[in-house]
Design a protein around this motif. Structure first.
Motif: not given
Length: 326
Positions: A224-249
């Motif tokens: 919420k905090d970061e998207i609201e901040k970005l939304s004031k500066r940019v027109d589009h927001i891109y999510l980059s999901v590296d699946m190793d953000v997940l625990d190995q389980a």
């Protein structure tokens, strides 16, 4: 020719329930001039990976994993109805990494400029594909912010290994395609990065949240905090999901597995929440190696991530109608 009862073409003998629609049925092959809510492209490149990786096979396994799910969200009592226009996979050069990355950039630039869909799904491949994808996205949409969900900074220097899956965000920052203040990294994990790269992130103004931050603050508040901040500066927001953000389980099919990562529910809730913001319009999913996965667990999470994004967009429409915006 004699009729043979119960016989179907090879690969078509799958049980069907007349009341159940599978998520894979949302995929529709792209036809010129066709428009829709979602577009999907496969980026089957994993040769730049620092460690052995068969992530080039992931676009196909993620598509197949959609067969494991229905289009109905019991939690929100909504049915996903929008088709996903499938543009197919890019053809990679058999040996030349830089040429393959250039093909992704040029091909994605062509696809983005068709303006056929509102939201983009990009299936890697290792994380090196995000350099080409975000570069093409920036070329088309100009003002772009990125939220990177990842255990690693991916800010490695170029000199030691060239344009690998550890360097995409370093390259984007150095080529001034991305402003450091418009890059948010969430899920950075202990004993997974070097001090020099944390210092580089700080120097460039990159916003970094560790796994401890997620535990103490919660994924939704951070987003919420970061998207609201970005939304004031940019027109589009891109999510980059590296699946190793997940625990190995939860992601045994990632080349860089490790303990202390995110659980799958937290990731899915985060994606659903982020997608409810109008400016969030693109998402890549990277770093799944189907050749080392167990029962396609990691590809199944990735397919669910796609559905979570779509659920978020449907909720955005629902709230807009409720508030009288549309």
């Amino acid at each position: 020719m004699k009729d043979i009862r119960y016989l179907k073409p090879a690969g078509k003998a799958i049980f069907q329930d007349r009341y159940t629609k599978k998520a894979k049925e949302l995929l529709k092959e792209w036809k010129d001039s066709e428009e829709g809510a979602y577009g999907l492209v496969g980026l089957p490149l994993s040769k730049p990976s620092i460690s052995h990786s068969g992530a080039a096979f992931a676009p196909g396994t993620i598509r197949d994993a959609l067969q494991s799910y229905t289009v109905y969200s019991g939690e929100q009592k909504l049915v996903l109805k929008d088709d996903i226009i499938d543009f197919g996979d890019f053809d990679m050069h058999p040996t030349d990494i830089v040429q393959s990355q250039m093909r992704l950039y040029e091909g994605l630039k062509d696809i983005f400029q068709t303006n056929t869909v509102k939201n983009w799904f990009l299936l890697g491949g290792d994380h090196s594909v995000s350099y080409s994808a975000i570069k093409a996205f920036h070329k088309t949409y100009s003002s772009v912010g990125v939220i990177q969900l990842d255990a690693h900074h991916d800010l490695r220097n170029i000199e030691d290994g060239g344009p690998t899956n550890g360097t995409p965000f370093r390259r984007l920052l150095e080529e001034e395609i991305l402003d450091g203040h418009n890059l948010v990294q969430i899920g950075i994990r202990d004993f997974t990065n070097a001090l020099a790269y944390h210092e580089y992130a700080t120097e460039k103004g990159v916003i970094v949240y560790t796994m401890e931050d997620i535990q103490t603050q919660g994924i939704r508040l951070i987003l919420k905090d970061e998207i609201e901040k970005l939304s004031k500066r940019v027109d589009h927001i891109y999510l980059s999901v590296d699946m190793d953000v997940l625990d190995q389980a939860f992601a045994p099919g990632c080349p860089a597995i490790g303990p202390g990562g995110m659980d799958s529910m937290t990731l899915l809730q985060g994606i659903t929440y982020a997608a409810q913001f109008e400016k969030v319009t693109a998402m890549d999913i990277v770093e799944i190696d189907p050749t080392i996965d167990f029962r396609n667990m990691t590809s199944r999470v990735a397919a669910n991530v796609l559905l979570a994004f779509m659920k978020g967009k449907d909720l955005e429409k629902r709230w807009a109608v409720k508030e009288g915006i549309n």
